[in-house]
Scaffold this motif. Structure first.
Motif, PDB file in Angstrom:
ATOM      1  N   ASP A 207       0.839  -1.213   0.000  1.00 24.97           N
ATOM      2  CA  ASP A 207       0.000   0.000   0.000  1.00 24.97           C
ATOM      3  C   ASP A 207       0.869   1.255   0.000  1.00 24.97           C
ATOM      4  N   ALA A 210       2.371   1.760  -3.374  1.00 26.05           N
ATOM      5  CA  ALA A 210       1.340   2.113  -4.352  1.00 26.05           C
ATOM      6  C   ALA A 210       0.891   3.565  -4.263  1.00 26.05           C
ATOM      7  N   CYS A 235      -4.579  -5.860   0.585  1.00 23.31           N
ATOM      8  CA  CYS A 235      -4.254  -4.519   0.090  1.00 23.31           C
ATOM      9  C   CYS A 235      -5.533  -3.732  -0.172  1.00 23.31           C
ATOM     10  N   THR A 239      -4.706   0.136  -4.238  1.00 22.26           N
ATOM     11  CA  THR A 239      -3.435  -0.564  -4.465  1.00 22.26           C
ATOM     12  C   THR A 239      -3.619  -1.695  -5.469  1.00 22.26           C
TER      13      THR A 239
END
Length: 358
Positions: A207, A210, A235, A239
């Protein structure tokens, strides 16, 4: 000196590291025959390298049959090596060394096998460079040969062919990956459960990555799809939209080619990280509590190569504990290793190697 044998049966990381011995020996003794003995299944990792040394395979049959091992050792004896460097030093290599008539036999000091060798190397415990203990120890095996240190090769390398790179790029494009945007690989699973960062925490790491303008590949093998899916499902949806879940190398060379398309590799310690370094890719490594970071945090510089260990943040948890007790408490300790401990380090790494490279 006419013939030298380097023995390194073990896994990919060890085999890669010990290629520096072969490369150094070829530079120091350009007219000598240098042979490298490894497990057959590890060869592909450096199969495309330009090598001035020969590779000999230690086949499974030698592991499964004492008679086959002895016959193989006798064939090596007939090679009449001048020097044997045993970087492995286990029963399999002891048989080879014991039967050899080499005048110089070098290995690490061990109580059981010391009588087999002419030169024994003590492993120091405090690194003197940023090469990491695993590399420093390997290079010490060359001390009895008195090679000029200017000739030492300290970085293992992996070469990927143009065809392999093109195939990886086609695979990425076929799955919607934009080659003009940064790609990062997450090594989400270690070589064993004890070397795998807890799934909920790994999801937090993904995460975090991302949040940047990146495309994410997850490194796992097909029989690990269930565990990979579990991490993926932890996630956030935002993400997940940046993860290309099904983009995998179909073999070791395919994985290497995919790593070669990435801007960085982040995640669990293991062979993938050693391969990434040999491909000159930035790495951010999370070490398991029972693994000694100072051995494998090779080339650590706080920028291109960064690693973290619970001991960096909670040293009191490791006081007066030996390897056996750490292994026993590994899961308990690993669950205490919160991503928040190294959030700033990870942000710094991402900013240097992914964000600023865009």
């Amino acid at each position: 000196m006419k013939k030298i044998l380097v023995i390194q049966q073990k896994m990919i990381g060890d085999v890669l590291v010990s290629t520096i011995l072969c490369e150094t020996l070829c530079k120091a003794y350009p007219d000598a025959q240098v042979d490298y003995l490894i497990y057959e299944n590890t060869y592909q990792v450096f199969a495309e390298n330009k090598k001035n040394y020969n590779v000999i395979f230690f086949k499974n049959e030698y592991r499964n049959s004492k008679l086959s091992l002895i016959k193989f050792a006798l064939t090596l004896k007939n090679e009449n090596y001048d020097v044997i460097i045993d970087a492995y030093s286990k029963l399999e290599s002891w048989v080879i060394v014991g039967l050899s008539n080499a005048k110089t036999k070098i290995s690490f000091r061990k109580n059981i096998s010391n009588f087999l060798y002419t030169h024994l190397i003590d492993r120091h415990q405090i690194p003197t460079t940023n090469l990491g203990l695993v590399i420093e120890h390997r290079l010490k095996l060359l001390d009895p040969l008195h090679i000029n240190k200017d000739l030492y090769v300290t970085n293992a390398q992996i070469f990927v062919t143009e065809a392999e790179n093109l195939n990886a790029q086609k695979l990425l494009q076929a799955n919607g990956v934009n080659l003009d945007k940064p790609i990062v690989m997450l090594n989400i699973l270690g070589s064993s459960a004890s070397k795998t960062y807890p799934f909920k925490n790994m999801a937090k790491i993904i995460d975090k990555v991302a949040q940047n303008n990146v495309q994410i590949l997850l490194n796992y093998i097909p029989n690990q799809q269930k565990q990979a899916t579990e991490i993926y499902n932890l996630c956030t949806q935002a993400t997940q939209q940046k993860i290309y879940f099904n983009v995998l190398g179909n073999n070791l060379r395919g994985l290497l080619a995919l790593i070669n398309q990435c801007g960085a590799v982040i995640g669990n310690d293991g062979g993938t990280m050693n391969m990434a370094k040999a491909l000159n890719k930035p790495t951010f490594i999370i070490f398991s509590p029972w693994i000694e970071k100072k051995a494998w945090n090779t080339y650590e510089d706080g920028m291109k190569h960064v690693s973290v260990h619970l001991n960096d943040f909670k040293p009191n948890l490791f006081k007066n504990k030996n390897l056996k007790s750490l292994k026993k408490e590994n899961n308990l300790l690993y669950n205490q290793f919160e991503p928040a401990f190294f959030n700033d380090l990870l942000t710094h790494f991402i900013n240097i190697n992914l964000v600023n490279e865009q």
